[in-house]
Design an enzyme around this catalytic site. Structure first.
Site, PDB file in Angstrom:
ATOM      1  N   ASP A 140       0.817  -1.214   0.000  1.00 53.01           N
ATOM      2  CA  ASP A 140       0.000   0.000   0.000  1.00 53.01           C
ATOM      3  C   ASP A 140       0.849   1.262   0.000  1.00 53.01           C
ATOM      4  O   ASP A 140       0.304   2.365  -0.063  1.00 53.01           O
ATOM      5  CB  ASP A 140      -0.952  -0.001   1.201  1.00 53.01           C
ATOM      6  CG  ASP A 140      -2.389  -0.271   0.789  1.00 53.01           C
ATOM      7  OD1 ASP A 140      -2.591  -0.745  -0.352  1.00 53.01           O
ATOM      8  OD2 ASP A 140      -3.298  -0.001   1.584  1.00 53.01           O
ATOM      9  N   ASP A 442     -10.616  -6.390  11.228  1.00 60.40           N
ATOM     10  CA  ASP A 442     -10.545  -7.836  11.401  1.00 60.40           C
ATOM     11  C   ASP A 442     -11.593  -8.331  12.396  1.00 60.40           C
ATOM     12  O   ASP A 442     -12.312  -9.299  12.126  1.00 60.40           O
ATOM     13  CB  ASP A 442      -9.138  -8.245  11.868  1.00 60.40           C
ATOM     14  CG  ASP A 442      -8.543  -7.258  12.868  1.00 60.40           C
ATOM     15  OD1 ASP A 442      -9.311  -6.551  13.548  1.00 60.40           O
ATOM     16  OD2 ASP A 442      -7.309  -7.187  12.971  1.00 60.40           O
TER      17      ASP A 442
END
Length: 731
Positions: A140, A442
């Protein structure tokens, strides 16, 4: 397969001593009820000193008691899992599923490329059929240096993977392996492979230090041309490169064996389009991998969390592929462990009790949380599939299913799946993939999967499956816990909240366990109250607890002593040390006084529309002096921050109050009756002073760069003194 098919691939055992623990917990709860009764029954009248202080203490103790009830859920039904990898291999030797491994990195300055490559190499070397293994690196940061490092790692893998399999190497991260003493039986091979690694290491480090790659490499590899239109890490098109095509005939190692597929991805980013941090990166990987390898199992892994056990894939598959009990398992979560933990774990980074106690209890109620790394998923469940009793998985597949395109054509066809506009008007980030809008994408994703009828499994093997790098400064630790606490708190108010959405979809015990972590931030207020008010009242001579001679002293003494003895016993059972437990208590106090305060404020601000969530990356590289102090277990401050100002002020306040009492003792200004009435507050204040010793050292005694700045000392001294004077004047 025959009768072997009847044998399970894993077994589950209940923890011993559950009944005894439940009896013990019952006695503690009785003590808590007696404490509540005492508080309510003895509220001072309006004319007496300390009425509102007493009521505040009642509120704090009510909160602590109710929160304690939630913490019992993970301890109520602990179970342990054991796998039978031999049976799996015998039964499915030629029919194992494809496994796609996702490694995420975001910033080469904070997450060194060499560290990332060691993680990539460790999972490329799994003891698993290479044609069924694909490794994807999501960058990223969009860094050509990271791409160059991955290209170097792909070359080294041709030597490293056969070496690992020939000598049964563990661990399979080169850096971790070479840090161990070499095996004398493989001296020549060891020296040769180490030289190759050091050459690769030097090239990657040089490129990273210079911030650019060698010019000859730019011309020799077509992949670098994809940076021609690159503007910045937040403004560039999709960069996709298949460095090793596991289906190509020439993708072989030096022994002629097939290599795993290796793919680099830097998804498209544009300033006017949200990229959703790590969740967005993982969703892009899910789509891209579906086109290239489409493995039925997906492993998500942080870039600093290398594989420490080459058979972990087989362990995970034992759960998914069990014919009787594997059909409803969505993901298998391994614990988070670290290689750089000091003997006494100065920052309590291992979260020993959570990993070795709580998560086993969650497993008994339907499964642990998904914690973002070291977790194997069924691809279908990550893509939003709901569980039904008719869910049947056919693990055998035709490995020639892949679209047989020229690799360049495959890359071009796949790139649109990682564009910044692909998810518009779709269910990605809402019902498919990882869920957006929460700092702990998550946890909320795992909860969403469980609410769709799936279960999860916690597997804590004797040999750690993964090892990462823990924060080595107090600042990094507190910032990390601030993000976790903020995210877990937001989950409580999300569309997947365990409070309402999960009702009837997951077990009560699992819902209570989610509340344990979701309620971390509100814990700051009763903790701060207990850390401040009793000490100030001690300075003023206002008694808040029963006298030692009173029968009502016993419930307080029992609840406190039983809780701390149980806490110490749990910590030692989790292979901790007594000093490590003291460090754990210190960090527990520091988190509640800082991380949870800011997490609460930021969450409420976001709910009111004042701020947006941000994702903070914890640094994985450290200054040499900082590292030396960490190894000596010297707490690292070294900067001025609001968190340190709060901690220092609290420490100074308790020191003033304790010194005030000591002075009265020396001057013989207090009687035995005072001691009898104030003993509990003296012990509490003394304990807070003791736990803050590292802070006092950083404020007054240390000369190194890790001490607290003078500005923090002045501010904390003034604020603590002001609090003491104000309280004395008010009462």
């Amino acid at each position: 397969m025959g009768s072997e098919q009847l044998n399970p691939l894993f077994e589950t055992k209940k923890a011993k001593g559950s009944i005894l623990y439940r009896i013990f917990a019952g006695t503690v709860f009785l003590g808590i009820c007696l404490v509540w009764y005492y508080r309510v029954r003895n509220i001072p009248s309006k004319e007496e000193d300390g009425r509102w202080v007493w009521i505040g203490l009642l509120g704090a103790e009510l909160w602590f008691g109710f929160y304690w009830l939630f913490t019992q859920a993970p301890r109520w039904n602990k179970i342990y899992r054991f796998t039978f990898k031999e049976r799996l291999f015998t039964r499915y030797k030629n029919d194992l599923p494809g496994v796609d491994i996702f490694v995420c990195t975001a910033n080469p300055a904070i997450e060194p490329p060499l560290m990332v490559m060691n993680t990539v190499l460790s999972v490329m070397a799994y003891d698993y059929p290479a044609e069924k293994l694909s490794v994807y690196l999501s960058d990223d940061g969009g860094s050509d240096v990271t791409f160059y490092a991955l290209m170097e790692a792909s070359r080294f893998a041709r030597h490293w993977i056969p070496y690992c399999k020939r000598f049964h190497v563990e661990p399979r991260s080169p850096a971790a392996y070479f840090a161990l003493k070499p095996n004398l039986d493989q001296t020549k091979a060891y020296a040769a492979i180490k030289n190759l690694y050091e050459d690769m290491e030097n090239r990657i480090e040089n490129a990273n230090n210079l911030g650019r790659i060698p010019e000859e490499e730019q011309f020799n590899h077509k992949g670098f041309s994809q940076w021609n239109s690159y503007s910045s890490r937040l403004d560039h098109g999709t960069i996709l490169q298949v460095l090793i095509n596991g289906k190509a005939p020439n993708s072989i190692d030096i022994d002629g064996c097939r290599l795993p597929t290796l793919v680099y991805l830097a998804r498209e980013k544009r300033p006017k389009h949200p990229h959703h941090f790590k969740a967005g990166a993982l969703n892009a990987l899910i789509r891209v991998s579906s086109k290239i390898s489409n493995g039925e199992i997906i492993l998500t892994l942080d870039c600093d969390m290398y594989s420490n056990n080459s058979l972990s894939v087989m362990d995970a598959l034992c759960f998914f592929m069990d014919e009787e009990k594997g059909h409803d398992i969505a993901f298998v979560q391994f614990p988070q462990n670290f290689e750089n933990i000091t003997k006494n774990d100065i920052y309590s980074s291992l979260l020993r009790v959570i990993m070795d106690v709580d998560f086993h209890g969650l497993d008994g109620f339907g499964g642990p949380l998904y914690i973002g790394t070291g977790c194997f998923h069924r691809r279908d469940t990550l893509c939003g599939k709901k569980f039904s009793k008719d869910c049947k998985f056919e693990w055998t597949r035709n490995d020639d299913y892949k679209i047989q395109l020229n690799i360049e054509e495959l890359e071009e066809e796949t790139k649109p799946l990682a564009s910044c506009t692909y998810e518009q008007n779709t269910k990605w980030g809402i019902e498919m993939g990882l869920i957006y809008g929460c700092p702990v994408e998550d946890v909320i994703t795992g909860l969403s999967i469980q609410c769709k009828g799936w279960k999860s499994v916690y597997f804590n093997p004797e040999r750690n499956a993964f090892l990462g790098i823990a924060p080595i400064t107090l600042s990094e630790t507190l910032v990390q816990h601030k993000r976790w606490a903020e995210g877990d708190f937001q989950v409580l108010f999300s569309k997947c909240s365990p409070a309402w959405y999960a009702h009837g979809k997951i077990s009560l015990g699992l819902r209570m366990a989610y509340f344990v972590y979701g309620l971390w931030p509100p814990n700051c207020f009763p903790t701060l109250y207990y850390s401040i008010v009793p000490s100030l009242c001690l300075l003023k001579g206002i008694s808040l607890f029963p006298q030692v001679s009173s029968p009502w002293f016993l419930p307080f003494a029992y609840v406190i002593s039983a809780s701390y003895i149980c806490s110490l016993a749990e910590f030692l059972w989790c292979r901790g040390t007594i000093l490590g437990w003291l460090n754990d208590q210190r960090i527990w106090l520091y988190k509640r006084g800082t991380s949870y305060v800011f997490a609460f404020i930021d969450t409420i601000s976001k709910m009111l529309g004042f701020t947006n969530s941000t994702f903070i990356i914890t640094a994985k590289a450290a200054d040499e002096d900082v590292l030396k102090r960490y190894e000596k277990e010297i707490m690292e401050f070294g900067a001025s921050s609001p968190m340190f100002t709060i901690l220092a002020t609290l420490a100074m306040l308790n020191l003033f109050c304790f010194v005030g009492v000591v002075q009265k003792v020396i001057m013989k200004e207090i009687s035995f009756r005072f001691f009898e009435a104030m003993l509990s507050q003296i012990i509490l204040c003394g304990a807070l002073v003791l736990i803050n010793l590292p802070l006092y050292q950083a404020l007054f005694l240390r000369k190194d760069k890790g001490k607290l700045p003078g500005s923090v000392t002045v501010k904390s001294f003034a604020l603590a003194l002001l609090a003491c004077i104000s309280f004395t004047l008010l009462y």
